[in-house]
Write a protein that holds these residues in place. Sequence first.
Motif, PDB file in Angstrom:
ATOM      1  N   UNK A 187       7.250   7.842   0.932  1.00 28.49           N
ATOM      2  CA  UNK A 187       6.261   7.933  -0.136  1.00 28.49           C
ATOM      3  C   UNK A 187       6.721   7.310  -1.433  1.00 28.49           C
ATOM      4  N   UNK A 188       5.754   7.022  -2.281  1.00 26.50           N
ATOM      5  CA  UNK A 188       5.997   6.355  -3.562  1.00 26.50           C
ATOM      6  C   UNK A 188       5.730   7.358  -4.671  1.00 26.50           C
ATOM      7  N   UNK A 189       6.767   7.697  -5.460  1.00 33.79           N
ATOM      8  CA  UNK A 189       6.668   8.807  -6.403  1.00 33.79           C
ATOM      9  C   UNK A 189       7.178   8.440  -7.805  1.00 33.79           C
TER      10      UNK A 189
ATOM     11  N   UNK B 168       0.883  -1.167   0.000  1.00 31.88           N
ATOM     12  CA  UNK B 168       0.000   0.000   0.000  1.00 31.88           C
ATOM     13  C   UNK B 168       0.915   1.210   0.000  1.00 31.88           C
ATOM     14  N   UNK B 169       1.043   1.839  -1.151  1.00 33.85           N
ATOM     15  CA  UNK B 169       2.008   2.921  -1.316  1.00 33.85           C
ATOM     16  C   UNK B 169       1.276   4.236  -1.522  1.00 33.85           C
ATOM     17  N   UNK B 170       1.484   5.163  -0.611  1.00 35.87           N
ATOM     18  CA  UNK B 170       0.872   6.471  -0.712  1.00 35.87           C
ATOM     19  C   UNK B 170       1.900   7.545  -1.004  1.00 35.87           C
ATOM     20  N   UNK B 171       1.439   8.784  -1.015  1.00 32.80           N
ATOM     21  CA  UNK B 171       2.347   9.894  -1.277  1.00 32.80           C
ATOM     22  C   UNK B 171       3.300  10.152  -0.115  1.00 32.80           C
ATOM     23  N   UNK B 172       2.889   9.774   1.091  1.00 34.90           N
ATOM     24  CA  UNK B 172       3.717  10.064   2.257  1.00 34.90           C
ATOM     25  C   UNK B 172       4.342   8.831   2.891  1.00 34.90           C
TER      26      UNK B 172
ATOM     27  N   UNK C 289      10.262   7.888 -12.102  1.00 34.43           N
ATOM     28  CA  UNK C 289      10.069   6.834 -13.085  1.00 34.43           C
ATOM     29  C   UNK C 289       9.640   5.539 -12.422  1.00 34.43           C
ATOM     30  N   UNK C 290       8.903   4.710 -13.168  1.00 33.06           N
ATOM     31  CA  UNK C 290       8.341   3.481 -12.601  1.00 33.06           C
ATOM     32  C   UNK C 290       9.417   2.527 -12.121  1.00 33.06           C
ATOM     33  N   UNK C 291      10.449   2.293 -12.940  1.00 35.24           N
ATOM     34  CA  UNK C 291      11.473   1.317 -12.570  1.00 35.24           C
ATOM     35  C   UNK C 291      12.224   1.752 -11.319  1.00 35.24           C
ATOM     36  N   UNK C 292      12.652   3.003 -11.271  1.00 34.60           N
ATOM     37  CA  UNK C 292      13.395   3.481 -10.107  1.00 34.60           C
ATOM     38  C   UNK C 292      12.530   3.445  -8.853  1.00 34.60           C
ATOM     39  N   UNK C 293      11.252   3.791  -9.000  1.00 34.71           N
ATOM     40  CA  UNK C 293      10.360   3.785  -7.842  1.00 34.71           C
ATOM     41  C   UNK C 293      10.187   2.378  -7.285  1.00 34.71           C
ATOM     42  N   UNK C 294       9.991   1.406  -8.162  1.00 37.42           N
ATOM     43  CA  UNK C 294       9.826   0.020  -7.711  1.00 37.42           C
ATOM     44  C   UNK C 294      11.128  -0.515  -7.136  1.00 37.42           C
TER      45      UNK C 294
END
Length: 336
Positions: A40-42, A15-19, A47-52
């Motif tokens: 937070x998940x941004x 469950x990834x939110x902004x904070x 970018x999608x790959x870096x975030x994951x």
Amino acid sequence: MAGDALVPGGVLAFDAGNSKTDVALVSADGHVLGTARGGGFEPHLVGAMAAVQGLAPLVAAAAREAGFVLGDRPLVQQIAACMANADLPIEEERLAAAFEYVGWAESVYVTNDTFALLRAGVDEPRGVAVVCGAGINCAGLLPDGRTARFAAVGKISGDWGGGQQLADEAFWAAARAEDGRGPATALTTALPAHYGVESVTALIEALHLGDIPVARRLEAAPVLFQVAAGGDAVAADVVRFQAEEIVAMAVVAMRRLDVLDEQIDVVLGGGVLTAGHPMLMETVVRLLSAAAPKAVPHVVDVPPVVGAALLGLDRTKAAPTAHAQLRAAFAPPPAA
């Protein structure tokens, strides 16, 4: 790779939110083996790959709590990732591809984080959820897989509400009241007092020059609710409009799913709604009852990561006892 997972039949829920981001590693029978929390998940910024890939320390921490070390084998059968900033199908696709690349699971399911809130608040995958936190969003889900959702990327997608919007409205009303463009409101004294400055003019200067950090602007939303509760008409109008927007999203979602005349849960979550401001909640309940008399509104009482994990167990066809076991692990303590 079927059958090769370190936790056969298990679920890795996000469950990834902004904070903040919550991770739960759950066994096939619903036992929570490990959890972790991070920032937070941004993906819209990095970018999608870096975030994951940035989630790897959280996954490793949850696995370590369960007694596993991440390696070449998948950790679980199913990833259920309910992510903020996965508002459009193309964003979900990019995130799913990134999760598949890192190889933590045999199968990947990615959706918006509003669906985690929804599933956390219902015993079966049937209902509507409205989240009102920093922003606002809504989702609906039926057992046959039909969904209702909104783009929810801000004003360009028709959104109004959430803590940031409410804070901005509070500042706007106070500024216009002080300089004469708008009606009088107690916000002109309440906001400067909260931030420790002498006037709205001084508050504007401090906000503009960065003397008051951007992160503190959200503090104006609770002040708005306090002033509204004290009988201020300007603040009360803003709170009333927020309630109308919450109900409008829920009603549209129910209409899209053709359940407006049926009994259905309406799950409410996010910081603005879970704070329990009486004026907001009473107005939401009253307006919803008028528009959808059979709807059953209630505020979620378990973390949304539970909903993400339940969505994962839904997809692995886990037994009902697994769902019950998972809920029991996160159940709030009984009232004293």
